[in-house]
Design a protein around this motif. Structure first.
Motif, mmCIF file in Angstrom:
data_model
loop_
_atom_site.group_PDB
_atom_site.id
_atom_site.type_symbol
_atom_site.label_atom_id
_atom_site.label_comp_id
_atom_site.label_asym_id
_atom_site.label_seq_id
_atom_site.Cartn_x
_atom_site.Cartn_y
_atom_site.Cartn_z
ATOM 1 N N SER A 39 3.681 50.929 -23.621
ATOM 2 C CA SER A 39 3.885 49.631 -22.961
ATOM 3 C C SER A 39 4.583 49.814 -21.626
ATOM 4 C CB SER A 39 4.707 48.701 -23.859
ATOM 5 O OG SER A 39 3.986 48.324 -25.015
ATOM 6 N N PHE A 40 5.597 50.692 -21.595
ATOM 7 C CA PHE A 40 6.300 50.938 -20.343
ATOM 8 C C PHE A 40 5.416 51.694 -19.351
ATOM 9 C CE2 PHE A 40 10.089 49.609 -22.571
ATOM 10 C CZ PHE A 40 10.856 49.047 -21.550
ATOM 11 N N ARG A 41 4.545 52.555 -19.878
ATOM 12 C CA ARG A 41 3.604 53.243 -18.978
ATOM 13 C C ARG A 41 2.688 52.228 -18.318
ATOM 14 N NH1 ARG A 41 -1.538 54.393 -18.798
ATOM 15 N NH2 ARG A 41 -1.935 53.492 -20.861
ATOM 16 N N LEU A 237 9.982 44.291 -16.790
ATOM 17 C CA LEU A 237 8.597 44.718 -16.567
ATOM 18 C C LEU A 237 7.997 45.275 -17.857
ATOM 19 C CD1 LEU A 237 8.699 46.456 -13.050
ATOM 20 C CD2 LEU A 237 8.308 44.062 -13.613
ATOM 21 N N GLY A 238 8.794 46.084 -18.564
ATOM 22 C CA GLY A 238 8.315 46.615 -19.840
ATOM 23 C C GLY A 238 8.059 45.522 -20.846
ATOM 24 N N LEU A 243 5.645 42.597 -24.867
ATOM 25 C CA LEU A 243 5.698 41.331 -25.603
ATOM 26 C C LEU A 243 4.547 40.387 -25.265
ATOM 27 C CD1 LEU A 243 9.527 40.552 -25.326
ATOM 28 C CD2 LEU A 243 8.307 41.663 -27.208
ATOM 29 N N PHE A 244 4.131 40.404 -23.976
ATOM 30 C CA PHE A 244 3.143 39.416 -23.533
ATOM 31 C C PHE A 244 1.807 40.025 -23.133
ATOM 32 C CE2 PHE A 244 7.408 37.779 -22.417
ATOM 33 C CZ PHE A 244 7.423 36.664 -23.251
ATOM 34 N N CYS A 264 8.036 36.822 -16.367
ATOM 35 C CA CYS A 264 8.876 37.977 -16.694
ATOM 36 C C CYS A 264 8.721 39.062 -15.628
ATOM 37 C CB CYS A 264 8.482 38.508 -18.066
ATOM 38 S SG CYS A 264 9.688 39.597 -18.825
ATOM 39 N N VAL A 265 7.497 39.268 -15.171
ATOM 40 C CA VAL A 265 7.258 40.235 -14.094
ATOM 41 C C VAL A 265 8.003 39.813 -12.834
ATOM 42 C CG1 VAL A 265 5.528 41.315 -12.613
ATOM 43 C CG2 VAL A 265 4.994 40.875 -15.011
ATOM 44 N N ASN A 266 7.894 38.531 -12.505
ATOM 45 C CA ASN A 266 8.555 38.012 -11.312
ATOM 46 C C ASN A 266 10.070 38.190 -11.398
ATOM 47 O OD1 ASN A 266 8.506 36.517 -8.786
ATOM 48 N ND2 ASN A 266 6.649 35.565 -9.589
ATOM 49 N N PHE A 267 10.606 37.899 -12.565
ATOM 50 C CA PHE A 267 12.046 38.037 -12.787
ATOM 51 C C PHE A 267 12.459 39.497 -12.655
ATOM 52 C CE2 PHE A 267 15.625 38.461 -15.932
ATOM 53 C CZ PHE A 267 16.572 37.786 -15.180
ATOM 54 N N GLY A 268 11.677 40.395 -13.242
ATOM 55 C CA GLY A 268 11.983 41.822 -13.166
ATOM 56 C C GLY A 268 11.943 42.337 -11.741
#
Length: 369
Positions: A39-41, A237-238, A243-244, A264-268
């Motif tokens: 997921s992090f990759r 980002l992960g 999760l989504f 979540c991406v925007n926040f990260g």
């Protein structure tokens, strides 16, 4: 055009550019791993969104300073500067890829694909026809940037600050209306949604709003707070992928997952931005600043160098019993070295001479070439 004595350059943000590149490089290069690691990759691809936000912040800040200093925004000069920075390398890689594929794999890189990319519509072509595994694969993001910058400088020139804020918020809202429509239509998260300009405009909107809100200031944060922001930014980002499943998913894309995922991406990305902005000590890390300075070339060349590295490592290890993880590590390391080497050569002998000419059209001085 003669530049004023006013200048703007934050070297710590060049380091952040390099971080954004590393995220994308990690996504494209690492091929082993499962579960949370995978997921992090995959979340590394979201480094493109960080590029968008950072680009918008920097360009908006320059436009603001130009308007305050000279009383106007010189659109002709802006587009000349933009063209000189982006187009030469972009066009050369595109045309090289087109001619190479015509010789090696006829029909893979069609003339219609080339024309779409040449006229800043390549991402829309990819949305309907898919990606090609060729050296210009990462260049879909360049047309997205160019489309936004067709709109934004004029909006900032002719609108007051409040109107520009409303414009930016409207672009953010449009991103989620577009996302809702695409989800309802059953569009692919990997291609159709990911390369959609309207969806990606939210990150340009965020970057512009940050520049308008900060008014040239940089927050003075404790190093521990910055470290926390950095960790939480990467975690966000992960989480967006884990999760989504915002970037890749085997399930149908639903708005109730995609919307919070992109938020979540925007926040990260925003947390990562604040973890670097104003941290002058990072600007003293000259090797990292340099790698950020050549990050455009790193991004443009890394896909081709990964393919070359895979080929070379495969030839060298053929017939040997080597674990896949070890092989992948060799591929990644060799590809990174090749990418930095090629990007450095390109910047020194091709991009820098053009960038020196770009200085003639600057109103606000930026970094030296």
């Amino acid at each position: 055009m003669t530049a004023t004595n006013t200048s703007f350059y934050r070297p710590e943000l060049d380091v952040l550019r390099f971080v954004a590149f590393l995220l994308v490089f990690f996504y494209h290069s690492v091929t082993v791993g499962r579960g949370l690691f995978d997921s992090f990759r995959i979340a590394g691809a979201l480094g493109v969104c960080l590029f968008f936000l950072l680009s918008s912040y920097l360009i908006t800040e320059l436009l603001e300073r130009e308007k305050n200093q000279s009383g106007d925004i010189h659109l002709r000069a802006f587009y000349i500067r933009r063209g000189l920075r982006i187009w030469p390398l972009y066009f050369i890689v595109l045309l090289t890829d087109y001619l190479l594929q015509r010789h090696l794999h006829p029909g893979v890189f069609t003339t219609s694909r080339l024309l779409a990319f040449l006229f800043a519509a390549g991402n829309w072509y990819v949305a309907y026809h898919g990606f090609t595994d060729t050296i210009s694969t990462p260049l879909w993001s360049i047309p997205v940037e160019e489309q936004f910058y067709i709109l934004w400088p004029s909006a900032r020139k002719y609108l007051h600050r409040s109107g520009s804020i409303v414009f930016s918020i409207a672009m953010f809202v449009i991103a989620y209306l577009a996302l809702a429509h695409l989800c309802h239509a059953g569009s692919s998260a990997i291609v159709m949604i990911w390369v959609n300009s309207f969806v990606q405009f939210q990150f340009f909107s965020t970057g512009a709003l940050l520049a308008l809100a900060l008014r040239g200031r940089a927050p003075k944060l404790h190093p521990l707070v910055r470290s926390l922001f950095f960790i939480l930014g990467l975690a966000a980002l992960g989480a967006a992928q884990h999760l989504f499943q915002v970037k890749e998913t085997s399930d149908p894309v639903t708005f109730h997952l995609a919307a919070p995922g992109y938020l979540c991406v925007n926040f990260g990305c925003t947390l990562l931005f604040f973890s670097f902005l104003g941290e002058t000590r990072l600007g003293k890390l000259r090797p990292l600043v340099y790698l950020g300075k050549i990050s455009y070339g790193l991004y443009v060349f890394h896909w081709a160098m990964l393919r070359l590295s895979i080929y070379i490592v495969h030839r060298l290890t053929s017939g040997h019993q080597i674990a896949r993880m070890t092989t992948n590590a060799l591929e990644v390391a060799f590809a990174f070295i090749l990418t930095v080497l090629l990007a450095s050569i390109s910047y020194r002998f091709f991009e820098s001479p053009i960038l020196r000419y770009k200085k003639r059209f600057e109103v606000i001085r930026t970094r030296s070439v």
